[in-house]
Every structure is written in structure tokens, then in C-alpha cells.
Design a protein around this motif. Structure first.
Motif, PDB file in Angstrom:
ATOM      1  N   HIS A   9     -11.696  14.500  17.831  1.00  0.00           N
ATOM      2  CA  HIS A   9     -12.711  13.788  17.056  1.00  0.00           C
ATOM      3  C   HIS A   9     -12.717  14.260  15.597  1.00  0.00           C
ATOM      4  CE1 HIS A   9     -14.706  17.458  18.320  1.00  0.00           C
ATOM      5  NE2 HIS A   9     -15.574  17.282  17.340  1.00  0.00           N
ATOM      6  N   LEU A  10     -12.064  15.372  15.307  1.00  0.00           N
ATOM      7  CA  LEU A  10     -11.920  15.851  13.937  1.00  0.00           C
ATOM      8  C   LEU A  10     -10.501  15.627  13.405  1.00  0.00           C
ATOM      9  CD1 LEU A  10     -13.847  19.242  14.214  1.00  0.00           C
ATOM     10  CD2 LEU A  10     -14.691  17.069  13.322  1.00  0.00           C
ATOM     11  N   ILE A  11      -9.521  15.759  14.267  1.00  0.00           N
ATOM     12  CA  ILE A  11      -8.122  15.614  13.842  1.00  0.00           C
ATOM     13  C   ILE A  11      -7.799  14.163  13.469  1.00  0.00           C
ATOM     14  CG2 ILE A  11      -5.727  15.747  14.634  1.00  0.00           C
ATOM     15  CD1 ILE A  11      -6.494  18.257  16.176  1.00  0.00           C
ATOM     16  N   ILE A  12      -8.258  13.216  14.263  1.00  0.00           N
ATOM     17  CA  ILE A  12      -7.942  11.810  14.003  1.00  0.00           C
ATOM     18  C   ILE A  12      -8.510  11.337  12.659  1.00  0.00           C
ATOM     19  CG2 ILE A  12      -8.321   9.433  14.812  1.00  0.00           C
ATOM     20  CD1 ILE A  12      -7.951  10.575  17.683  1.00  0.00           C
ATOM     21  N   PRO A  13      -9.803  11.615  12.335  1.00  0.00           N
ATOM     22  CA  PRO A  13     -10.278  11.221  10.996  1.00  0.00           C
ATOM     23  C   PRO A  13      -9.538  11.934   9.865  1.00  0.00           C
ATOM     24  CG  PRO A  13     -12.142  11.663  12.424  1.00  0.00           C
ATOM     25  CD  PRO A  13     -10.917  12.088  13.152  1.00  0.00           C
ATOM     26  N   SER A  14      -9.131  13.172  10.096  1.00  0.00           N
ATOM     27  CA  SER A  14      -8.370  13.892   9.074  1.00  0.00           C
ATOM     28  C   SER A  14      -7.025  13.219   8.836  1.00  0.00           C
ATOM     29  CB  SER A  14      -8.142  15.348   9.488  1.00  0.00           C
ATOM     30  OG  SER A  14      -9.355  16.032   9.613  1.00  0.00           O
ATOM     31  N   LEU A  15      -6.347  12.842   9.906  1.00  0.00           N
ATOM     32  CA  LEU A  15      -5.048  12.171   9.768  1.00  0.00           C
ATOM     33  C   LEU A  15      -5.185  10.796   9.122  1.00  0.00           C
ATOM     34  CD1 LEU A  15      -3.351  13.139  13.156  1.00  0.00           C
ATOM     35  CD2 LEU A  15      -2.911  14.071  10.876  1.00  0.00           C
ATOM     36  N   ILE A  16      -6.253  10.069   9.467  1.00  0.00           N
ATOM     37  CA  ILE A  16      -6.477   8.768   8.841  1.00  0.00           C
ATOM     38  C   ILE A  16      -6.712   8.942   7.341  1.00  0.00           C
ATOM     39  CG2 ILE A  16      -8.108   6.829   8.692  1.00  0.00           C
ATOM     40  CD1 ILE A  16      -8.395   7.081  11.764  1.00  0.00           C
ATOM     41  N   SER A  17      -7.488   9.969   6.971  1.00  0.00           N
ATOM     42  CA  SER A  17      -7.746  10.230   5.547  1.00  0.00           C
ATOM     43  C   SER A  17      -6.456  10.574   4.815  1.00  0.00           C
ATOM     44  CB  SER A  17      -8.744  11.371   5.387  1.00  0.00           C
ATOM     45  OG  SER A  17      -9.988  11.014   5.908  1.00  0.00           O
ATOM     46  N   ILE A  18      -5.623  11.394   5.422  1.00  0.00           N
ATOM     47  CA  ILE A  18      -4.344  11.760   4.812  1.00  0.00           C
ATOM     48  C   ILE A  18      -3.467  10.517   4.648  1.00  0.00           C
ATOM     49  CG2 ILE A  18      -2.191  13.028   5.196  1.00  0.00           C
ATOM     50  CD1 ILE A  18      -3.930  15.239   6.508  1.00  0.00           C
ATOM     51  N   LEU A  19      -3.443   9.665   5.656  1.00  0.00           N
ATOM     52  CA  LEU A  19      -2.646   8.441   5.600  1.00  0.00           C
ATOM     53  C   LEU A  19      -3.129   7.515   4.487  1.00  0.00           C
ATOM     54  CD1 LEU A  19      -0.429   6.685   6.975  1.00  0.00           C
ATOM     55  CD2 LEU A  19      -2.264   5.699   8.338  1.00  0.00           C
ATOM     56  N   VAL A  20      -4.439   7.298   4.404  1.00  0.00           N
ATOM     57  CA  VAL A  20      -4.977   6.417   3.364  1.00  0.00           C
ATOM     58  C   VAL A  20      -4.717   6.998   1.978  1.00  0.00           C
ATOM     59  CG1 VAL A  20      -7.114   5.468   2.399  1.00  0.00           C
ATOM     60  CG2 VAL A  20      -6.699   5.349   4.852  1.00  0.00           C
ATOM     61  N   LEU A  21      -4.904   8.304   1.823  1.00  0.00           N
ATOM     62  CA  LEU A  21      -4.635   8.933   0.527  1.00  0.00           C
ATOM     63  C   LEU A  21      -3.154   8.848   0.161  1.00  0.00           C
ATOM     64  CD1 LEU A  21      -6.986  12.032   0.672  1.00  0.00           C
ATOM     65  CD2 LEU A  21      -7.180  10.054  -0.841  1.00  0.00           C
ATOM     66  N   GLY A  22      -2.281   9.014   1.147  1.00  0.00           N
ATOM     67  CA  GLY A  22      -0.848   8.882   0.893  1.00  0.00           C
ATOM     68  C   GLY A  22      -0.476   7.484   0.436  1.00  0.00           C
ATOM     69  N   ILE A  23      -1.016   6.467   1.101  1.00  0.00           N
ATOM     70  CA  ILE A  23      -0.755   5.082   0.703  1.00  0.00           C
ATOM     71  C   ILE A  23      -1.322   4.810  -0.686  1.00  0.00           C
ATOM     72  CG2 ILE A  23      -1.320   2.663   1.238  1.00  0.00           C
ATOM     73  CD1 ILE A  23      -1.153   3.487   4.230  1.00  0.00           C
ATOM     74  N   THR A  24      -2.502   5.349  -0.954  1.00  0.00           N
ATOM     75  CA  THR A  24      -3.120   5.160  -2.271  1.00  0.00           C
ATOM     76  C   THR A  24      -2.267   5.791  -3.366  1.00  0.00           C
ATOM     77  OG1 THR A  24      -5.309   5.177  -1.235  1.00  0.00           O
ATOM     78  CG2 THR A  24      -5.235   5.508  -3.599  1.00  0.00           C
ATOM     79  N   ILE A  25      -1.722   6.965  -3.093  1.00  0.00           N
ATOM     80  CA  ILE A  25      -0.860   7.619  -4.081  1.00  0.00           C
ATOM     81  C   ILE A  25       0.412   6.813  -4.301  1.00  0.00           C
ATOM     82  CG2 ILE A  25       0.585   9.663  -4.468  1.00  0.00           C
ATOM     83  CD1 ILE A  25      -1.688  11.307  -3.169  1.00  0.00           C
ATOM     84  N   LEU A  26       0.997   6.300  -3.225  1.00  0.00           N
ATOM     85  CA  LEU A  26       2.221   5.503  -3.370  1.00  0.00           C
ATOM     86  C   LEU A  26       1.975   4.192  -4.119  1.00  0.00           C
ATOM     87  CD1 LEU A  26       3.850   5.976   0.154  1.00  0.00           C
ATOM     88  CD2 LEU A  26       4.591   6.968  -2.026  1.00  0.00           C
ATOM     89  N   LYS A  27       0.823   3.590  -3.925  1.00  0.00           N
ATOM     90  CA  LYS A  27       0.508   2.294  -4.539  1.00  0.00           C
ATOM     91  C   LYS A  27      -0.377   2.428  -5.779  1.00  0.00           C
ATOM     92  CE  LYS A  27       2.247  -0.155  -1.100  1.00  0.00           C
ATOM     93  NZ  LYS A  27       3.229  -1.185  -1.192  1.00  0.00           N
ATOM     94  N   ARG A  28      -0.476   3.628  -6.341  1.00  0.00           N
ATOM     95  CA  ARG A  28      -1.411   3.862  -7.452  1.00  0.00           C
ATOM     96  C   ARG A  28      -1.114   3.009  -8.677  1.00  0.00           C
ATOM     97  NH1 ARG A  28       1.899   8.284  -7.254  1.00  0.00           N
ATOM     98  NH2 ARG A  28       3.086   8.711  -9.143  1.00  0.00           N
ATOM     99  N   GLY A  29       0.123   2.647  -8.886  1.00  0.00           N
ATOM    100  CA  GLY A  29       0.462   1.815 -10.040  1.00  0.00           C
ATOM    101  C   GLY A  29      -0.202   0.453  -9.980  1.00  0.00           C
ATOM    102  N   LYS A  30      -0.307  -0.115  -8.798  1.00  0.00           N
ATOM    103  CA  LYS A  30      -0.923  -1.422  -8.638  1.00  0.00           C
ATOM    104  C   LYS A  30      -2.450  -1.326  -8.507  1.00  0.00           C
ATOM    105  CE  LYS A  30       3.039  -3.447  -6.304  1.00  0.00           C
ATOM    106  NZ  LYS A  30       3.544  -4.020  -5.052  1.00  0.00           N
ATOM    107  N   LEU A  31      -2.938  -0.227  -7.917  1.00  0.00           N
ATOM    108  CA  LEU A  31      -4.364  -0.139  -7.609  1.00  0.00           C
ATOM    109  C   LEU A  31      -5.227   0.317  -8.772  1.00  0.00           C
ATOM    110  CD1 LEU A  31      -4.106   1.530  -4.082  1.00  0.00           C
ATOM    111  CD2 LEU A  31      -4.392  -0.881  -4.613  1.00  0.00           C
TER     112      LEU A  31
END
Length: 142
Positions: A9-31
């Protein structure tokens, strides 16, 4: 103690946050380009950074306190008896048992992160509005 149970219940939200932040960093030029949604994405990024700090910290503390407690189980039978019960063991088991804050951190993190991200979003929009208004009035004067 037996094997350490992972707090999913703590690991899954942490991994989702890491995933969203990773995608945000990769797409930062457009966002994060100047546009209508720039402050929305900045607010979302702030939300996930703060949420990751809260839930990730709770996950780390939960797992590390279980590892510390496991060191006191000398005969590895899953129970504490005799020589295994020491003041240090009692303190370690108290830290493992007193986990209401850690277990609720994924909910508290959502609330706290949302409030901070909302204020960042509103503050950014107000600054943007003030700057646009200042530019328009300076063009009208000239």
C-alpha cells in the motif's frame, strides 16, 4: 521473525509517483512550454514530488524498522523469547507496531500534496495574469 512483508500500500503509490515523474521529465519540452497548461503541469509535478517524498519516506522507514527488528530474532523462529527480549528489541518492536502514521501516509500524502500543488498552481496563474496585464498596459501606454 519470518521474512519481511513488503508494504504494498506504500510501494505501489511510490512506484506510480516515480513513473509519472519520469514521464513528466521525458516530456518536459512539450508540457512546460509557455501555454495555458504550463502551471497545471508544474502543479502536477509538485504534487507527485511531495507525494513521493511522503510515501517513499514512509516506505523506507517501514522496511528499515522491520530489518532492525529482524536482527533481534537470534534463533530465527519468528518469536521473541529469553535473551532476545532486550530494551533495544522493545524499542524496535514499538517502532514496527506504532505504524498508523506510515499506513495512512498514502492518504495524508494525497491531501497534503494536493493543497501544496493547488497553491503553487494558483500562485503561478496569478503571477502569469499579473505579468500579462502589465505587458498589455505597457503596450497601451506606448
Amino acid at each position: 521473525m519470518n521474512k519481511i512483508s513488503l508494504p504494498y500500500h506504500l510501494i505501489i503509490p511510490s512506484l506510480i509517483s516515480i513513473l509519472v515523474l519520469g514521464i513528466t521529465i521525458l516530456k518536459r519540452g512539450k508540457l512546460f512550454v509557455n501555454g495555458k497548461r504550463k502551471w497545471l503541469w508544474i502543479g502536477i509535478t509538485v504534487f507527485f514530488v511531495i507525494y513521493l517524498l511522503i510515501v517513499g519516506g514512509a516506505t523506507y522507514f517501514d522496511i528499515s524498522s522491520k530489518f532492525i527488528l529482524q536482527k533481534f530474532d537470534l534463533n530465527e523462529d519468528g518469536f521473541f523469547s529469553g535473551k532476545e527480549i532486550t530494551p533495544e528489541q522493545k524499542e524496535a518492536i514499538r517502532k514496527v507496531i506504532s505504524d498508523a502514521g506510515r499506513n495512512c501516509s498514502f492518504i495524508i500524502g494525497i491531501i497534503f500534496s494536493s493543497v501544496i500543488a493547488f497553491f503553487v498552481f494558483i500562485g503561478g496563474k496569478l503571477i502569469e495574469y499579473r505579468n500579462v496585464k502589465r505587458i498589455k498596459t505597457s503596450h497601451n501606454i506606448n
